[in-house]
Design a protein around this motif. Sequence first.
Motif, PDB file in Angstrom:
ATOM      1  N   LEU A 171      -1.482   2.939   9.455  1.00  0.00           N
ATOM      2  CA  LEU A 171      -2.648   3.022   8.589  1.00  0.00           C
ATOM      3  C   LEU A 171      -3.890   2.433   9.248  1.00  0.00           C
ATOM      4  O   LEU A 171      -3.894   1.290   9.673  1.00  0.00           O
ATOM      5  N   ALA A 172      -4.930   3.251   9.313  1.00  0.00           N
ATOM      6  CA  ALA A 172      -6.231   2.753   9.788  1.00  0.00           C
ATOM      7  C   ALA A 172      -6.901   1.977   8.661  1.00  0.00           C
ATOM      8  O   ALA A 172      -6.559   2.149   7.488  1.00  0.00           O
ATOM      9  N   ASP A 173      -7.852   1.130   9.030  1.00  0.00           N
ATOM     10  CA  ASP A 173      -8.522   0.294   8.014  1.00  0.00           C
ATOM     11  C   ASP A 173      -9.132   1.138   6.900  1.00  0.00           C
ATOM     12  O   ASP A 173      -9.014   0.812   5.721  1.00  0.00           O
ATOM     13  N   LYS A 174      -9.796   2.231   7.292  1.00  0.00           N
ATOM     14  CA  LYS A 174     -10.454   3.074   6.287  1.00  0.00           C
ATOM     15  C   LYS A 174      -9.439   3.692   5.333  1.00  0.00           C
ATOM     16  O   LYS A 174      -9.722   3.914   4.160  1.00  0.00           O
ATOM     17  N   GLU A 175      -8.278   3.997   5.877  1.00  0.00           N
ATOM     18  CA  GLU A 175      -7.226   4.564   5.029  1.00  0.00           C
ATOM     19  C   GLU A 175      -6.685   3.520   4.057  1.00  0.00           C
ATOM     20  O   GLU A 175      -6.439   3.810   2.885  1.00  0.00           O
ATOM     21  N   LYS A 176      -6.533   2.314   4.566  1.00  0.00           N
ATOM     22  CA  LYS A 176      -6.078   1.233   3.673  1.00  0.00           C
ATOM     23  C   LYS A 176      -7.063   1.031   2.539  1.00  0.00           C
ATOM     24  O   LYS A 176      -6.664   0.829   1.388  1.00  0.00           O
ATOM     25  N   GLU A 177      -8.335   1.071   2.875  1.00  0.00           N
ATOM     26  CA  GLU A 177      -9.356   0.864   1.839  1.00  0.00           C
ATOM     27  C   GLU A 177      -9.254   1.930   0.752  1.00  0.00           C
ATOM     28  O   GLU A 177      -9.394   1.635  -0.430  1.00  0.00           O
ATOM     29  N   VAL A 178      -9.032   3.172   1.203  1.00  0.00           N
ATOM     30  CA  VAL A 178      -8.927   4.255   0.221  1.00  0.00           C
ATOM     31  C   VAL A 178      -7.734   4.019  -0.700  1.00  0.00           C
ATOM     32  O   VAL A 178      -7.852   4.098  -1.926  1.00  0.00           O
ATOM     33  N   ILE A 179      -6.594   3.691  -0.118  1.00  0.00           N
ATOM     34  CA  ILE A 179      -5.397   3.489  -0.952  1.00  0.00           C
ATOM     35  C   ILE A 179      -5.591   2.297  -1.884  1.00  0.00           C
ATOM     36  O   ILE A 179      -5.235   2.347  -3.067  1.00  0.00           O
ATOM     37  N   LYS A 180      -6.182   1.250  -1.339  1.00  0.00           N
ATOM     38  CA  LYS A 180      -6.398   0.049  -2.151  1.00  0.00           C
ATOM     39  C   LYS A 180      -7.267   0.376  -3.368  1.00  0.00           C
ATOM     40  O   LYS A 180      -6.975  -0.034  -4.490  1.00  0.00           O
ATOM     41  N   CYS A 181      -8.331   1.117  -3.122  1.00  0.00           N
ATOM     42  CA  CYS A 181      -9.231   1.473  -4.211  1.00  0.00           C
ATOM     43  C   CYS A 181      -8.523   2.383  -5.211  1.00  0.00           C
ATOM     44  O   CYS A 181      -8.550   2.160  -6.420  1.00  0.00           O
ATOM     45  N   LEU A 182      -7.870   3.393  -4.681  1.00  0.00           N
ATOM     46  CA  LEU A 182      -7.173   4.375  -5.509  1.00  0.00           C
ATOM     47  C   LEU A 182      -6.157   3.697  -6.424  1.00  0.00           C
ATOM     48  O   LEU A 182      -5.989   4.078  -7.586  1.00  0.00           O
ATOM     49  N   SER A 183      -5.490   2.690  -5.901  1.00  0.00           N
ATOM     50  CA  SER A 183      -4.403   2.075  -6.665  1.00  0.00           C
ATOM     51  C   SER A 183      -4.906   1.380  -7.925  1.00  0.00           C
ATOM     52  O   SER A 183      -4.132   1.064  -8.811  1.00  0.00           O
ATOM     53  N   LYS A 184      -6.208   1.159  -8.018  1.00  0.00           N
ATOM     54  CA  LYS A 184      -6.733   0.480  -9.207  1.00  0.00           C
ATOM     55  C   LYS A 184      -6.940   1.443 -10.377  1.00  0.00           C
ATOM     56  O   LYS A 184      -7.206   1.002 -11.498  1.00  0.00           O
ATOM     57  N   LEU A 187       0.833  -1.200   0.000  1.00  0.00           N
ATOM     58  CA  LEU A 187       0.000   0.000   0.000  1.00  0.00           C
ATOM     59  C   LEU A 187       0.870   1.252   0.000  1.00  0.00           C
ATOM     60  O   LEU A 187       0.594   2.222  -0.711  1.00  0.00           O
ATOM     61  N   GLN A 188       1.909   1.187   0.799  1.00  0.00           N
ATOM     62  CA  GLN A 188       2.809   2.347   0.875  1.00  0.00           C
ATOM     63  C   GLN A 188       3.466   2.610  -0.468  1.00  0.00           C
ATOM     64  O   GLN A 188       3.541   3.752  -0.920  1.00  0.00           O
ATOM     65  N   SER A 189       3.927   1.558  -1.112  1.00  0.00           N
ATOM     66  CA  SER A 189       4.610   1.805  -2.382  1.00  0.00           C
ATOM     67  C   SER A 189       3.612   2.259  -3.447  1.00  0.00           C
ATOM     68  O   SER A 189       3.952   3.060  -4.319  1.00  0.00           O
TER      69      SER A 189
END
Length: 589
Positions: free
Chosen positions: A501-514, A89-91
Amino acid sequence: MNTGLEAAIATTLKELYGIEQANIDLQETRKEFEGDLTLVVFPYLKVSRLSPEATAEDIGASLMRQASDVSAYNVVKGFLNLSLSDAPLQSAMDQMLVDPQWGIVPLNPDLPAAMVEYSSPNTNKPLHLGHIRNNLLGYSVSKLIQATGKQVIQVQIINDRGVHICKSMYAWKMFGNGETPATRGIKGDHFVGEYYVRFDQLLKREVAELMAEGYSEVDATKRAPCMIHVQQMLQDWESGNPEVMELWNTMNAWVYEGFNATYDRLGVQFDKNYFESQTYVLGKKDIETGLAQGIFYRREDGSVWIDLTDDGLDEKLVLRKDGTSVYMTQDIGTAIQRFSDFQMDSLTYVVGNEQDYHFKVLFLILQKLGYTWASTLSHLSYGMVDLPSGRMKSREGTVVDADDLLDEMEAGARRISEELGKVEGLSLEEQSVLYRTLGHGALKYFILKVDPRKRMVFNPEESIDFNGNTGPFLQYTHARICSILRKSGHAGPWTWEDIHLADKEKEVIKCLSKFPSVVQKAAADQNPSDVAGFLYDLAKIYNGFYQVHSVLNAETPQNAAFRIALSRQVAGALQRGMALLGIVAPERM
RNA sequence: GGACUCGUAGCUCAGCUGGAUAGAGCAUCGCCCUUCUAAGGCGACGGUCGUAGGUUCGAAUCCUACCGGGUUCACCA
């Protein structure tokens, strides 16, 4: 984001079971289970000779040792749920931060251009809802192709000649008394459209009279005085009669002025216009060439045909017995013309699915004629826009006019904005820009979120929504982030060491990365609805984050800085994604 | 009649290269604004995925048949 993981899984499968070319079914973990990605292990059971659970367990344990990105795993039946560490997620986020246009491939002048044809209006009546779907799709697909780095040549073919055009010309000559769009104070396309309707009414009267005298409907239509005049007018046009040509030029100019106003509102534009009055002579010599090659054949009456029965299609006429061309002839000639006009490697026709058969035949003929580019032709075949009662019918007056609809959308945006008290402090000019942005955003999203290939239903009784899965929802999310960014001042520095990273933040990054892969896939599939769906998910996930975490009042200054950066990325992706749909992302609303 | 296409919640749509208990929005009924814009968030209600077979460890998704809608089979464009 998971390419490294797939490689690790492949290695593991080889080590454990000796599988060489494994089919790896890796999908996102459903939210009711723990984990980020899920490997379906059923396909490996035959080789592992173990139960689904044991197989998943073995693979999971092995991955824990080999893949550093996997932080935990659990097994449910034949599903191996993998939890990822923060590193991927960080990268992913690091990549977005360094590229202001992240997700959009910059224009590469070395790539060949692509041509997209859309709109294709008749110059006898104004644009309607069907044209709007066509225009929005054509524009969006052009933007999507541009987002793959290619240059796009947007063209339209204007059907500016033929019997239907002469009908409005004749009616104006009969009833116009010299009035013009200017003297009437209406748009030129609507003006000419009225005369087209006038002609239809006249024809109906004359046909009714003749039928009363005992003629059949077909005969009556042929013998109707107005039809005879129109046929004569068409002949005069073809022989270049100055008076007819002048009228034709004048009335078409009125229509173009009207069309251009509507195109401006929709935000579409064309690099080149092809006019049927010029292209209708094309193709004849190509038929002659094909005839010499034995691709076409001539019948006894002199007409020229192609036999496509071996390809599962019919026999098709390509030249009339009097030597004049048909629709197919022109399209053959026009395609050839275009590939000689421009250096390009593909041509996409945005045309309704009623013409599926026509394009199937057209592409096949061009292929048989030996043009290598024939394989790059594609037909973006979109479904009709229906009313709840069925198809729009101009005769029954159920056609939804494009300009009227845009007016209504802007009025709707105004009403809602005023109700919500959002217009305080905005100048009149800013207000009208905002209403246009929101109203058009609602309409464009409403149409583009639907799979283009499917027919869709539009209910003129119920106005298009501004809440829920809508354009304004995306715009609102963007505006709200912009508001945060305006207030954020100078955020300090942050590093990943500062952030948990909070769960909600991870979700945002995960979605964004697509985002980048969504854009590329949408371009390849010529399907803007993929982008629309992604933007909706992104906005929804971000709003979920927004609801529980404060950006500006985060726990630490570093956390605030991180969340500002994250929010900026979301706003950027929303803005660039909406631009692919022709939707403007306002900074306030 | 042949070809193509569609059938998922009351309505509008996702999901379709086979994977876990089929998802959204609207509508209906609740809850959340002294904290970054409530055009927002959370919850409830709502489905024999047109029908019947088949393939499979597993089918809304693939195959077949049928039913129902649409388009198309012009010397119109």
